[in-house]
Design an enzyme around this catalytic site. Sequence first.
Site: not given
Length: 452
Positions: A244, A250, A294, A296, A396
């Site tokens: 990355q 990440c 995030f 999700y 992370h």
Amino acid sequence: MSVLYVIVLCIFFSYAAADTPANCTYEDIRGVWNFYEGERSGSNDIDCTNFDGPIVNTLKIELLFPNVAVDELGNKGYWTIVYNQGFEVVINYRKFFAFSKYTDDGHGNVTSYCDSILAGWSHDVLGKNWACYTGKKVAPTSGIKVHYEKRLVEGAIFRQDKNFIRQINKVQKSWVATAYPELEGLPVATILNRNGGIKSRIHRSPKIGFGASEVSKSLLSRWPEQFDWRDVNGVNYVSPVRNQGSCGSCFAFSSMGMLESRLRIATNNSVQVTFAPQDVVSCSEYSQGCEGGFPYLVAGKYAQDFGVVPEDCNPYTGKDGKCSEKECKRYYVADYKYIGGFYGACNEDLMKLELVANGPIVVSFEVYPDFQQYKGGIYHYTGLQSGFNPFLITNHAVLAVGYGTEPKTGEKFWIVKNSWGEGWGENGFFRIRRGTDECNIESIAVAAKIIP
Ligand SMILES: *[C@@H]1O[C@H](CO)[C@@H](O)[C@H](O)[C@H]1NC(C)=O
Ligand SMILES: *[C@@H]1O[C@H](CO)[C@@H](O)[C@H](O)[C@H]1NC(C)=O
Ligand SMILES: *[C@@H]1O[C@H](CO)[C@@H](O)[C@H](O)[C@H]1NC(C)=O
């Protein structure tokens, strides 16, 4: 070592588009909300940024323990908080997602207004009839919360600390630490971005443990003792390790990694696509580019609402940038969830069940300074601090691809794919202690089902 870092020196202190600093808990959100929704006639290119009416629907929705949502007519749906950032509600075949409201004065003074939301997006479960909405919690009211974001001294430079590494290797034998010369002299800000970005700190989730159900207990008794998607009867379903660089992306790499692997699993390895984290970094309004995001909302919500594209459609630059208009084939997910059904319900057993049944899962964990120096073995936090480097705990996101048990010591572990290149750790992977929620790794796993 073939680790290539794209060093961007200036990004760190510009907070314009930061990973949201809102810090709202489950208890802050739970209760009765009014949603004020505009006309349901948009598509997914709707711009809700400055939504200011007209309001066409007012919905009163009660968010109950643990994940039940009920409207005024008694219709039931479900909801989850999304880390400490906002919450998603699914009711009457419509999905609502918004970030919690906050202000940031740019000098570290952050105020969360957990009884309000920034304008969010709603659409039906088929992804049609988009609308913008705002909302206000009616009862019980939650107050405002002010906190100060710790900021680093500008220009701090990372230095290898030989004594720190020696200490790690002295106090325990589970894992081995080493120096990574290529990190020497990088801005500490770059290192922290690599670890998830400084804004990615989240409080521990509420643990709403129901324990394993009878069904899952009986399944688990027949579950493999060890499993590794890199070697299932000699076949590897895990796409190659990537790097990355210095962008706090990440969450995009781990999310794309899960979709890549699950596409391979769904097609008996006949379709091997690398997905573009850059598309997420540059285009997703559900995340904050190189400043974080995030899983999700990426492997899940973004991949469902907008789809993901192959790498060559939007090659990785490791920087924030304008969203590419290029038209490419997009892949979508049919379903996404926190393992356990909502944030707070995750545990080791449910993770094992999902991982073997459906493929790798995105997990997140707290990165402490010793993790940086990991070379091999089964990681656990040693509690040691480097003498040189200022540090902030970050969160992370990485990809769990398997699990096992060390025969000699009986220590259980997860096998996890990182996004720091193949030169790091065990060929780009690491193992971490399993069954003890090490560094929070068993609390926020995410899974999504890709449509091949
Ligand atoms: C977020 O809120 C929780 C609970 O109120 C608190 O324990 C935690 O320290 C807060 N985090 C930050 C970064 O302020
Ligand atoms: C921090 O921000 C809040 C809300 O914007 C404000 O009420 C408060 O006075 C600020 N505090 C400082 C020290 O600037
Ligand atoms: C899956 O691929 C392998 C290797 O190409 C092949 O031997 C096997 O028959 C395939 N399985 C199915 C169900 O097509």
